[in-house]
Design a protein around this motif. Structure first.
Motif, short mmCIF file in Angstrom:
data_model
loop_
_atom_site.label_atom_id
_atom_site.label_comp_id
_atom_site.label_asym_id
_atom_site.label_seq_id
_atom_site.Cartn_x
_atom_site.Cartn_y
_atom_site.Cartn_z
N UNK A 1 0.81 -1.23 0.00
CA UNK A 1 0.00 0.00 0.00
C UNK A 1 0.85 1.27 0.00
N UNK A 2 2.07 1.21 -0.38
CA UNK A 2 2.95 2.37 -0.26
C UNK A 2 2.63 3.45 -1.29
N UNK A 3 2.61 4.68 -0.84
CA UNK A 3 2.58 5.87 -1.68
C UNK A 3 3.85 6.66 -1.43
N UNK A 4 4.32 7.43 -2.42
CA UNK A 4 5.51 8.24 -2.16
C UNK A 4 5.35 9.18 -0.97
N UNK A 5 4.17 9.78 -0.85
CA UNK A 5 3.90 10.66 0.28
C UNK A 5 2.38 10.72 0.47
N UNK A 6 1.85 9.84 1.29
CA UNK A 6 0.41 9.75 1.46
C UNK A 6 -0.17 11.04 2.06
N UNK A 7 0.53 11.59 3.02
CA UNK A 7 0.04 12.82 3.66
C UNK A 7 -0.07 13.95 2.64
N UNK A 8 0.90 14.08 1.77
CA UNK A 8 0.87 15.13 0.76
C UNK A 8 -0.25 14.88 -0.25
N UNK A 9 -0.48 13.62 -0.58
CA UNK A 9 -1.54 13.28 -1.52
C UNK A 9 -2.90 13.71 -1.00
N UNK A 10 -3.14 13.56 0.30
CA UNK A 10 -4.45 13.87 0.88
C UNK A 10 -4.57 15.31 1.35
N UNK A 11 -3.47 16.04 1.37
CA UNK A 11 -3.52 17.42 1.85
C UNK A 11 -4.43 18.28 1.00
N UNK A 12 -4.54 17.96 -0.30
CA UNK A 12 -5.34 18.78 -1.20
C UNK A 12 -6.84 18.61 -1.05
N UNK B 1 -15.55 23.14 15.00
CA UNK B 1 -16.47 23.95 15.81
C UNK B 1 -16.20 25.44 15.77
N UNK B 2 -15.00 25.84 15.37
CA UNK B 2 -14.67 27.25 15.46
C UNK B 2 -14.18 27.89 14.19
N UNK B 3 -14.15 27.13 13.08
CA UNK B 3 -13.68 27.65 11.81
C UNK B 3 -14.52 27.03 10.70
N UNK B 4 -14.17 27.31 9.46
CA UNK B 4 -14.88 26.67 8.36
C UNK B 4 -14.54 25.18 8.38
N UNK B 5 -15.54 24.31 8.58
CA UNK B 5 -15.24 22.89 8.73
C UNK B 5 -14.94 22.23 7.40
N UNK B 6 -14.48 21.02 7.49
CA UNK B 6 -14.14 20.21 6.32
C UNK B 6 -13.46 18.94 6.79
N UNK B 7 -12.98 18.11 5.88
CA UNK B 7 -12.31 16.88 6.29
C UNK B 7 -10.95 17.16 6.94
N UNK B 8 -10.66 16.41 7.97
CA UNK B 8 -9.33 16.42 8.59
C UNK B 8 -8.78 15.01 8.49
N UNK B 9 -7.56 14.88 8.03
CA UNK B 9 -6.92 13.58 7.87
C UNK B 9 -5.77 13.43 8.86
N UNK B 10 -5.81 12.36 9.62
CA UNK B 10 -4.71 12.03 10.55
C UNK B 10 -4.23 10.63 10.21
N UNK B 11 -2.97 10.51 9.83
CA UNK B 11 -2.43 9.19 9.51
C UNK B 11 -1.49 8.74 10.63
N UNK B 12 -1.60 7.45 10.96
CA UNK B 12 -0.84 6.87 12.07
C UNK B 12 0.01 5.72 11.54
N UNK B 13 1.32 5.80 11.65
CA UNK B 13 2.17 4.69 11.20
C UNK B 13 1.78 3.38 11.89
N UNK B 14 1.83 2.29 11.17
CA UNK B 14 1.33 1.03 11.71
C UNK B 14 2.14 0.54 12.90
#
Length: 531
Positions: A114-125, A151-164
């Motif tokens: 399941x490796x991506x070069x940079x998963x966090x960067x891919x989902x940042x957009x 709750x205090x700003x314009x909401x939207x998706x937040x992504x948190x990735x955790x190394x296995x």
């Protein structure tokens, strides 16, 4: 004593009142599921990660509360990216927790599973922010950031990735208290100036967006205090209640509403980005505001986009409406502009909309308190103009913002999970529903009856007509639909075929007879010829 990072995550989510997780287990997330097994949080298994995101989106829109998604590394995240894009465009809170490869392998290109070069960067957009956890002890802080955003700003998706390699890592057995966040209130000087302009206005106009849905009573009181015609975006439908005489709906792309807007001398825009998919559905840049524009938005960057404001306020829409009510003690005299505009709009006589009028009349008569969740399909486009709702959060669809197909069915399932006491209807086309047919299995897993109203016009009819309008060969738009009766049987769902309002009403009346999905196939050709 200690706990694992996965256990800390579940306890933290519980502390923030997250009660539902959508996810598909994988080898990279099994430690999450070990912790989930001891948690009261409900888990729902979609058939595709995109479905998980759309379900979380529908859950949040119907309830106002975010749900979480547990997603595997790599393909799970690229699968959910489309749903995150829709949620980002429509300011929908969604917490996406994913795995990522072990810390000592990140960015090394070793061909790991399941490796991506940079998963966090891919989902940042497609997220408000995307964060890679490196220290389990920092997890509560990152979750707090997510909920501060919700709750205090314009909401939207937040992504948190955790190394296995961190899921089962020990962390101190301590749970920080959840943060309490109040949204920004309007500045007194700005409120006073806005109130002065509005009180002196001869032809005021209100534009209410999705930022107003949490304060419908306040919105209605302000509109009635000002006696101002009001345009509501698609995501704000129902904020003024059913058939309010000052509510012109989401008609900003139609000539009569545009003439009213251009003639207004003071315009108050609350919680709306003034974007194309609400104000310019004919794509001609024809919506113009010539009067003094007061803009209120929780996102300061949005105040500089689309329409230049004469007064900009970074504030919560509900707080601002309440403050303006205090500063505007006197009710204005009604001037008849709303009634005249409604008469000029003549929506029920519009030849493009008239065939759908009986559809929404039947829905209203049979299921008056239903939540209607739509895909990008003919009835939804028409309903964005026609439908009047008794309350907010009763009408939402993917025809706004990002404009994806395949949204309606899984988002309706999310709404049913959020509001099990309410009937839910998914309005989908035969083309769009084929993106997510597998989610009929998820629908059958749930103990709630959801109506899936399939508008069958044998393909992508909206695109087919757009091609014809622009003299483009009609290629790729004529589809072979599955046998929906056989499909319903295969998924152990109920099925009804209808072609007119009377048969539709009878089918909808049977929704609550059984806790199983009800597929209602509408033959669009028969319907159009009948009504």
């Amino acid at each position: 004593m200690s706990q694992t990072c996965a256990q800390l995550l579940l306890r933290t989510l519980e502390a923030y009142d997250v009660d539902t997780v959508f996810g598909i287990p994988g080898v990279h997330t099994i430690e999450l599921y070990r912790a989930l097994g001891a948690s009261p949080i409900r888990h729902v298994t979609p058939r595709h990660e995109q479905g998980a995101g759309f379900m979380a989106d529908g859950y949040a829109r119907a309830s106002g509360r975010p749900a979480a998604c547990f997603i595997i590394t790599g393909p799970g995240m690229t699968n959910i990216a489309t749903a995150m894009g829709q949620a980002l465009a429509d300011s929908v809170p969604m917490l996406v927790i994913s795995s990522v490869n072990r810390r000592n392998t990140l960015g090394r290109g070793q061909g790991r599973l399941h490796e991506l070069p940079n998963q966090q960067q891919t989902l940042a957009g497609v997220s408000v922010f995307s964060h890679t956890l490196h220290d389990p002890a920092a997890l509560p802080e990152i979750i707090a950031r997510a909920f501060a955003t919700f709750r205090g700003a314009r909401p939207g998706p937040v992504h948190i990735e955790i190394p296995i390699d961190l899921f089962d890592a020990p962390v101190a057995d301590h749970l920080p208290r959840p943060i309490e966040v109040f949204p920004p209130a309007p500045a007194p000087a700005a409120t006073a100036r806005a109130a002065k302009w509005l009180s002196q206005a001869e032809r005021p106009l209100l534009l209410l967006g999705g930022g107003c849905v949490a304060a419908p009573e306040t919105a209605r009181a302000l509109v009635e205090r000002l006696q101002a015609p009001t345009l509501t975006t698609i995501n704000a439908k129902g904020v003024l209640g059913l058939n309010h005489p000052l509510d012109l709906g989401a008609t900003m792309s139609l000539p009569a509403a545009r003439a009213l807007a251009a003639d207004a001398d003071v315009i108050l825009a609350l919680g709306t980005e003034l974007g194309e998919t609400d104000y310019d559905l004919v794509f001609d840049d024809g919506f113009h505001l010539n009067g003094q524009l007061i803009r209120v938005d929780i996102d300061p960057q949005q105040l500089g986009r689309n329409q230049r404001a004469d007064l900009s306020m970074v504030a919560d829409a509900g707080e601002t409406m309440a403050a303006l009510l205090q500063a505007l003690p006197h009710r204005r005299e009604a001037d008849g502009r709303a009634a005249a505009t409604l008469q000029a709009l003549a929506l029920h006589e519009d030849p493009d909309l008239a065939p759908y009028v009986p559809l929404f009349a039947t829905l209203q008569a049979t299921l008056p308190d239903a939540i209607l969740v739509g895909d990008s399909t003919g009835p939804v486009y028409a309903g964005n103009f026609l439908a009047s709702l008794p309350a907010p959060r009763c009408w939402f669809n993917s025809a706004t913002g990002y404009g994806t197909l395949g949204y309606g069915l899984p988002a309706a399932l999310g709404a049913a999970l959020a509001c099990p006491e309410r009937p839910v209807v998914a309005l989908v086309g035969d083309g769009g529903v084929q993106f997510v047919l597998g989610e009929l299995g998820t629908a059958r897993d749930l103990p709630y009856p959801v109506a899936v109203l399939i508008w069958n016009n044998q393909g992508y009819d909206e695109i087919r007509r757009y091609m014809a309008m622009h003299a483009v060969p009609q290629l790729g738009v004529d589809l072979t639909a599955p046998g929906f009766a056989d499909l319903a049987s295969a998924f152990n769902c109920r099925y009804r075929a209808v072609g007119d309002p009377a048969s539709l009403g009878k089918a909808l009346a049977q929704l609550a007879d059984d806790n199983s999905p009800l597929l209602i196939e509408v033959d669009a050709t028969t319907w159009m010829n009948t009504v």
